[in-house]
Design a protein around this motif. Structure first.
Motif, PDB file in Angstrom:
ATOM      1  N   SER A 168     -46.659  17.289 -23.383  1.00 18.29           N
ATOM      2  CA  SER A 168     -45.345  17.754 -24.401  1.00 18.29           C
ATOM      3  C   SER A 168     -44.946  18.638 -24.406  1.00 18.29           C
ATOM      4  N   ALA A 169     -45.511  19.755 -24.331  1.00 16.02           N
ATOM      5  CA  ALA A 169     -45.193  21.211 -24.452  1.00 16.02           C
ATOM      6  C   ALA A 169     -44.285  21.508 -24.011  1.00 16.02           C
ATOM      7  N   LEU A 170     -43.972  21.205 -22.373  1.00 13.53           N
ATOM      8  CA  LEU A 170     -43.045  21.153 -21.616  1.00 13.53           C
ATOM      9  C   LEU A 170     -41.710  21.230 -22.044  1.00 13.53           C
ATOM     10  N   HIS A 171     -41.702  19.140 -22.679  1.00 15.69           N
ATOM     11  CA  HIS A 171     -40.579  18.864 -22.631  1.00 15.69           C
ATOM     12  C   HIS A 171     -39.934  19.721 -24.052  1.00 15.69           C
ATOM     13  N   VAL A 172     -40.734  19.984 -24.983  1.00 13.61           N
ATOM     14  CA  VAL A 172     -40.316  21.238 -25.679  1.00 13.61           C
ATOM     15  C   VAL A 172     -39.212  22.777 -25.007  1.00 13.61           C
ATOM     16  N   ALA A 173     -40.185  23.755 -24.667  1.00 14.06           N
ATOM     17  CA  ALA A 173     -39.493  24.215 -23.970  1.00 14.06           C
ATOM     18  C   ALA A 173     -38.772  23.840 -23.034  1.00 14.06           C
ATOM     19  N   ASP A 174     -38.544  23.163 -22.455  1.00 12.55           N
ATOM     20  CA  ASP A 174     -36.994  22.232 -22.300  1.00 12.55           C
ATOM     21  C   ASP A 174     -36.254  22.360 -22.597  1.00 12.55           C
ATOM     22  N   ARG A 175     -36.389  22.006 -23.663  1.00 10.27           N
ATOM     23  CA  ARG A 175     -35.079  22.415 -25.216  1.00 10.27           C
ATOM     24  C   ARG A 175     -34.674  23.422 -25.069  1.00 10.27           C
ATOM     25  N   LEU A 176     -35.440  23.973 -25.534  1.00  6.48           N
ATOM     26  CA  LEU A 176     -35.571  25.609 -26.007  1.00  6.48           C
ATOM     27  C   LEU A 176     -34.407  26.464 -25.096  1.00  6.48           C
ATOM     28  N   LEU A 177     -34.984  26.400 -23.054  1.00  8.35           N
ATOM     29  CA  LEU A 177     -35.211  26.688 -22.212  1.00  8.35           C
ATOM     30  C   LEU A 177     -33.440  26.664 -22.253  1.00  8.35           C
ATOM     31  N   ALA A 178     -32.496  25.544 -22.786  1.00  7.73           N
ATOM     32  CA  ALA A 178     -31.413  24.926 -22.065  1.00  7.73           C
ATOM     33  C   ALA A 178     -30.908  25.174 -23.275  1.00  7.73           C
ATOM     34  N   ALA A 179     -31.418  26.097 -24.391  1.00  7.88           N
ATOM     35  CA  ALA A 179     -30.179  26.133 -25.868  1.00  7.88           C
ATOM     36  C   ALA A 179     -30.775  27.873 -25.696  1.00  7.88           C
TER      37      ALA A 179
END
Length: 311
Positions: free
Chosen positions: A37-48
């Motif tokens: 779950s945390a990695l899905h949050v991380a990926d969205r934030l990295l993209a931003a």
């Protein structure tokens, strides 16, 4: 007619809260436990444009995370971080997804003092918990104002961990997650791998949530901080687990496994414990306060999307 979460008395009794808005400019997220779950949050934030750092438990995972642009440090109960204060120096947001063990919450036990010292500097703190803190409710609807009466040891550990994160100088936001599914981890995968079972217990329902909706909810909370708030993170359709397996089989064009009554099912103690709790979980607060619109409001939409995407 089955009531919707918004129709339940507990949901309607909650006082409306409008969290303050925050301009979610790129910052630095530190995550204890860079799991599914945390990695899905991380990926969205990295993209931003965010910086993301955090912890994992193996050198292999550390290398994988660093290849994705995430600064990862090794951590577990037997391996505390040597200089957490330095790692947190420019962190704007902190997320914890490490589950408690028999001794307690490893993050709080090993680094609680350092986190407490920095807590008021963070714009937002989040802790990933589970709906298991409500215990067995006989199939009734529950919301965040419902009594917390975990029925098993794992739920009790989660409740104690929640209390520890709420006790910080700036309390954490609590995210009580239902059963998580998503790419590479769904009923489609269990059917393909021959692990799926249709265990039936009369009246039993579970709530679930697509991992993409978890990430969206957490980021929505970051944009509308309300320290100490708890949010149930689940979809709109509590359903019997056997129905989910049946639908996954229909998508894959295979015959579903036979129905097995719960009373005669050969289940491990861990698997059997999941059937101890029976409740319908309301997501009304998540929608009302955070403005979340679920991309996958029920398991059919979620599984069909995964199937169509090749998962």
């Amino acid at each position: 007619m089955t009531p919707t979460p918004a129709d339940t008395p507990a949901a309607s009794d909650q006082s409306p809260v409008t969290p303050r808005r925050r301009v979610l400019a790129p910052g630095h997220l530190f995550c204890f436990g860079l799991g599914y779950s945390a990695l899905h949050v991380a990926d969205r934030l990295l993209a931003a444009g965010w910086r993301v750092s955090g912890t994992c438990r193996s050198a292999e995972k550390q290398a994988e995370l660093r290849a994705r642009g995430i600064e990862a440090h090794l951590f577990d109960r037997g391996r505390p971080l040597a200089d957490l204060g330095r790692y947190l120096a420019d962190v704007t947001d902190l997320l914890a997804s490490v589950p408690p063990d028999a001794a307690g919450d490893p993050v709080i036990d090993l680094h609680g003092a350092e986190i407490a010292a920095a807590a008021t500097r963070f714009a937002w703190i989040g802790y990933l918990s589970t709906t298991g803190v409500y215990g067995d409710c006989g199939g009734a609807w529950v919301d965040e104002a419902s009594p917390l009466r975990p029925s098993g040891e794992r739920g009790l550990r989660r409740l104690k961990a929640e209390e520890a994160w709420l006790a910080l100088p700036q309390p954490a936001h609590l995210f009580r997650l239902a059963g998580i599914y998503g790419p590479g981890s769904s009923a489609l995968d269990s059917v393909r791998e021959g692990r799926a079972r249709r265990v039936v217990k009369a009246g039993q329902v579970f709530s679930r949530i697509h991992v993409a909706d978890i990430a969206a909810t957490i980021i929505a909370s970051m944009a509308r901080p309300n320290a100490g708030a708890a949010y149930n993170v689940c979809d709109d359709d509590p359903a019997p687990p056997a129905d989910v397996v049946t639908y996954a089989c229909a998508l894959l064009g295979v015959a579903p496994p036979p129905v097995v009554p719960y009373e005669t099912a050969d289940l491990s103690p861990m698997a059997r414990s999941f059937y101890d709790d029976n409740k319908r979980v309301s997501n009304a607060r998540m929608k009302r306060e955070l403005g979340v619109t679920l991309a996958f409001p029920d398991y059919r939409i979620g599984l069909k999307s995964l199937f169509d995407a090749g998962f």
